[in-house]
Motif scaffolding. Sequence first.
Motif, PDB file in Angstrom:
ATOM      1  N   ALA A  28       0.836  -1.202   0.000  1.00 47.42           N
ATOM      2  CA  ALA A  28       0.000   0.000   0.000  1.00 47.42           C
ATOM      3  C   ALA A  28       0.871   1.252   0.000  1.00 47.42           C
ATOM      4  CB  ALA A  28      -0.912  -0.015   1.218  1.00 47.42           C
ATOM      5  N   ILE A  29       2.052   1.142   0.582  1.00 46.82           N
ATOM      6  CA  ILE A  29       2.943   2.308   0.694  1.00 46.82           C
ATOM      7  C   ILE A  29       4.261   1.961   0.006  1.00 46.82           C
ATOM      8  CG2 ILE A  29       4.091   3.873   2.291  1.00 46.82           C
ATOM      9  CD1 ILE A  29       1.944   3.091   4.373  1.00 46.82           C
ATOM     10  N   VAL A  30       4.381   2.344  -1.260  1.00 44.51           N
ATOM     11  CA  VAL A  30       5.593   2.041  -2.016  1.00 44.51           C
ATOM     12  C   VAL A  30       6.282   3.292  -2.552  1.00 44.51           C
ATOM     13  CG1 VAL A  30       4.917  -0.274  -2.727  1.00 44.51           C
ATOM     14  CG2 VAL A  30       4.259   1.656  -4.127  1.00 44.51           C
ATOM     15  N   SER A  31       5.517   4.328  -2.790  1.00 43.08           N
ATOM     16  CA  SER A  31       6.055   5.525  -3.426  1.00 43.08           C
ATOM     17  C   SER A  31       6.896   6.356  -2.457  1.00 43.08           C
ATOM     18  CB  SER A  31       4.910   6.389  -3.962  1.00 43.08           C
ATOM     19  OG  SER A  31       5.416   7.606  -4.447  1.00 43.08           O
ATOM     20  N   LYS A  32       8.027   6.835  -2.974  1.00 40.78           N
ATOM     21  CA  LYS A  32       8.900   7.709  -2.188  1.00 40.78           C
ATOM     22  C   LYS A  32       8.550   9.177  -2.405  1.00 40.78           C
ATOM     23  CE  LYS A  32      12.667   4.484  -2.945  1.00 40.78           C
ATOM     24  NZ  LYS A  32      13.964   4.321  -3.608  1.00 40.78           N
ATOM     25  N   SER A  33       7.506   9.434  -3.172  1.00 41.74           N
ATOM     26  CA  SER A  33       7.153  10.822  -3.507  1.00 41.74           C
ATOM     27  C   SER A  33       6.732  11.634  -2.284  1.00 41.74           C
ATOM     28  CB  SER A  33       6.048  10.854  -4.562  1.00 41.74           C
ATOM     29  OG  SER A  33       4.877  10.262  -4.049  1.00 41.74           O
ATOM     30  N   ASN A  34       6.311  10.947  -1.228  1.00 43.56           N
ATOM     31  CA  ASN A  34       5.918  11.613   0.012  1.00 43.56           C
ATOM     32  C   ASN A  34       7.090  11.732   0.991  1.00 43.56           C
ATOM     33  OD1 ASN A  34       3.999  12.809   1.714  1.00 43.56           O
ATOM     34  ND2 ASN A  34       3.564  10.877   2.731  1.00 43.56           N
ATOM     35  N   LEU A  95       3.310   3.819   8.975  1.00 47.08           N
ATOM     36  CA  LEU A  95       1.903   3.754   8.555  1.00 47.08           C
ATOM     37  C   LEU A  95       1.204   5.093   8.740  1.00 47.08           C
ATOM     38  CD1 LEU A  95       0.715   0.276   9.899  1.00 47.08           C
ATOM     39  CD2 LEU A  95       0.707   1.024   7.508  1.00 47.08           C
ATOM     40  N   GLU A  96       1.420   5.709   9.905  1.00 50.13           N
ATOM     41  CA  GLU A  96       0.803   7.014  10.186  1.00 50.13           C
ATOM     42  C   GLU A  96       1.218   8.067   9.161  1.00 50.13           C
ATOM     43  OE1 GLU A  96       1.833   8.317  14.144  1.00 50.13           O
ATOM     44  OE2 GLU A  96       1.025   6.486  15.042  1.00 50.13           O
ATOM     45  N   ASN A  97       2.484   8.014   8.754  1.00 51.21           N
ATOM     46  CA  ASN A  97       3.023   9.025   7.842  1.00 51.21           C
ATOM     47  C   ASN A  97       2.989   8.600   6.377  1.00 51.21           C
ATOM     48  OD1 ASN A  97       4.228  11.330   9.627  1.00 51.21           O
ATOM     49  ND2 ASN A  97       4.650   9.417  10.688  1.00 51.21           N
ATOM     50  N   LYS A  98       2.509   7.371   6.137  1.00 49.20           N
ATOM     51  CA  LYS A  98       2.370   6.845   4.768  1.00 49.20           C
ATOM     52  C   LYS A  98       3.665   6.959   3.961  1.00 49.20           C
ATOM     53  CE  LYS A  98      -2.626   7.607   4.468  1.00 49.20           C
ATOM     54  NZ  LYS A  98      -2.816   7.527   5.872  1.00 49.20           N
ATOM     55  N   LYS A  99       4.743   6.443   4.562  1.00 45.17           N
ATOM     56  CA  LYS A  99       6.051   6.490   3.902  1.00 45.17           C
ATOM     57  C   LYS A  99       6.701   5.115   3.943  1.00 45.17           C
ATOM     58  CE  LYS A  99       6.942  11.337   4.972  1.00 45.17           C
ATOM     59  NZ  LYS A  99       7.839  12.294   5.630  1.00 45.17           N
ATOM     60  N   PRO A 100       7.426   4.754   2.867  1.00 44.17           N
ATOM     61  CA  PRO A 100       8.163   3.486   2.880  1.00 44.17           C
ATOM     62  C   PRO A 100       9.389   3.595   3.785  1.00 44.17           C
ATOM     63  CG  PRO A 100       8.614   4.678   0.860  1.00 44.17           C
ATOM     64  CD  PRO A 100       7.570   5.471   1.601  1.00 44.17           C
ATOM     65  N   ILE A 101       9.998   2.457   4.047  1.00 43.43           N
ATOM     66  CA  ILE A 101      11.152   2.382   4.951  1.00 43.43           C
ATOM     67  C   ILE A 101      12.427   2.138   4.150  1.00 43.43           C
ATOM     68  CG2 ILE A 101      12.207   0.907   6.728  1.00 43.43           C
ATOM     69  CD1 ILE A 101       9.355   0.532   7.861  1.00 43.43           C
ATOM     70  N   VAL A 102      13.516   2.753   4.609  1.00 45.79           N
ATOM     71  CA  VAL A 102      14.823   2.561   3.974  1.00 45.79           C
ATOM     72  C   VAL A 102      15.803   2.068   5.029  1.00 45.79           C
ATOM     73  CG1 VAL A 102      16.690   3.645   2.680  1.00 45.79           C
ATOM     74  CG2 VAL A 102      14.357   4.456   2.377  1.00 45.79           C
ATOM     75  N   ILE A 103      16.531   0.992   4.699  1.00 44.63           N
ATOM     76  CA  ILE A 103      17.544   0.442   5.599  1.00 44.63           C
ATOM     77  C   ILE A 103      18.844   0.237   4.817  1.00 44.63           C
ATOM     78  CG2 ILE A 103      15.922  -0.705   7.160  1.00 44.63           C
ATOM     79  CD1 ILE A 103      16.438  -3.317   5.673  1.00 44.63           C
ATOM     80  N   GLU A 104      19.909  -0.047   5.552  1.00 44.46           N
ATOM     81  CA  GLU A 104      21.190  -0.349   4.922  1.00 44.46           C
ATOM     82  C   GLU A 104      21.165  -1.766   4.363  1.00 44.46           C
ATOM     83  OE1 GLU A 104      24.530   1.586   7.692  1.00 44.46           O
ATOM     84  OE2 GLU A 104      23.125   0.284   8.738  1.00 44.46           O
ATOM     85  N   ASN A 105      21.836  -1.976   3.248  1.00 41.73           N
ATOM     86  CA  ASN A 105      21.950  -3.306   2.663  1.00 41.73           C
ATOM     87  C   ASN A 105      23.310  -3.884   3.047  1.00 41.73           C
ATOM     88  OD1 ASN A 105      21.748  -5.598   1.155  1.00 41.73           O
ATOM     89  ND2 ASN A 105      22.025  -4.597  -0.817  1.00 41.73           N
ATOM     90  N   LEU A 106      23.369  -4.501   4.213  1.00 41.32           N
ATOM     91  CA  LEU A 106      24.619  -5.124   4.640  1.00 41.32           C
ATOM     92  C   LEU A 106      24.340  -6.220   5.654  1.00 41.32           C
ATOM     93  CD1 LEU A 106      25.290  -3.749   7.688  1.00 41.32           C
ATOM     94  CD2 LEU A 106      25.879  -1.859   6.239  1.00 41.32           C
ATOM     95  N   ASP A 107      25.333  -7.082   5.831  1.00 37.39           N
ATOM     96  CA  ASP A 107      25.166  -8.167   6.782  1.00 37.39           C
ATOM     97  C   ASP A 107      25.740  -7.771   8.140  1.00 37.39           C
ATOM     98  OD1 ASP A 107      27.946  -8.595   6.739  1.00 37.39           O
ATOM     99  OD2 ASP A 107      27.777 -10.053   5.113  1.00 37.39           O
ATOM    100  N   PHE A 108      25.502  -8.617   9.132  1.00 35.35           N
ATOM    101  CA  PHE A 108      25.907  -8.298  10.504  1.00 35.35           C
ATOM    102  C   PHE A 108      27.412  -8.149  10.637  1.00 35.35           C
ATOM    103  CE2 PHE A 108      27.103  -9.915  14.795  1.00 35.35           C
ATOM    104  CZ  PHE A 108      26.780  -8.763  15.469  1.00 35.35           C
TER     105      PHE A 108
END
Length: 196
Positions: A28-34, A95-108
């Motif tokens: 439901a929340i995929v766009s980064k436009s927000n 969810l409240e802010n209707k924004k997708p999440i961004v994390i680092e792409n790395l292992d432990f």
Amino acid sequence: KELFKDPKRKSTDWRILVSMDETNQQKAIVSKSNGVIGIDINVDHYAVVDISRSKELNKAFKVKFGFTDNKKNSNSTVRKEDILKSVKQIIEYALENKKPIVIENLDFTRKRAMLAEDEVIFNSQSEKAAKKKNRILSSFAYSKVIEYIKQLAYRNGIAVYEVNPAFTSQLGFIKYAKKYGISRHMAADYVIGRRS
């Protein structure tokens, strides 16, 4: 559903195993436009930043998940509950802010090396404090955190994007920490979010 007798247990013990397919939740929340919600995972907390569509910082805060010296001997169930509880807070915020999440792409392994490098670069800890942090870090379930973020985001229809973490700590510290009056972890997180 499956009912079977476990050969390793007493003759009176039975186990019931239930498995089910998870419904494929449409995002439901995929766009980064927000804008996006950036998450930087650290030893005892998440740095969370809310970034606007114009890449400006709306809000920065941290969510602790209880990996303190007091809980270093806690069993894995307690630790998992702490992680899950803290991840739920971030998912609710997204969810409240209707924004997708961004994390680092790395292992432990790489994350641990980066955190150790951070401490050398910023030289902010005594040897005793560094040893204490390493004890906590040795029990830190980075992969479990990522797993919970992805699972809960999926169930709630939130897209999770992963970005290259190279130099996020250094860039954040140099360019944004002082400018916005935020911690170096939040500044690194801001770079992560902007990079997406």
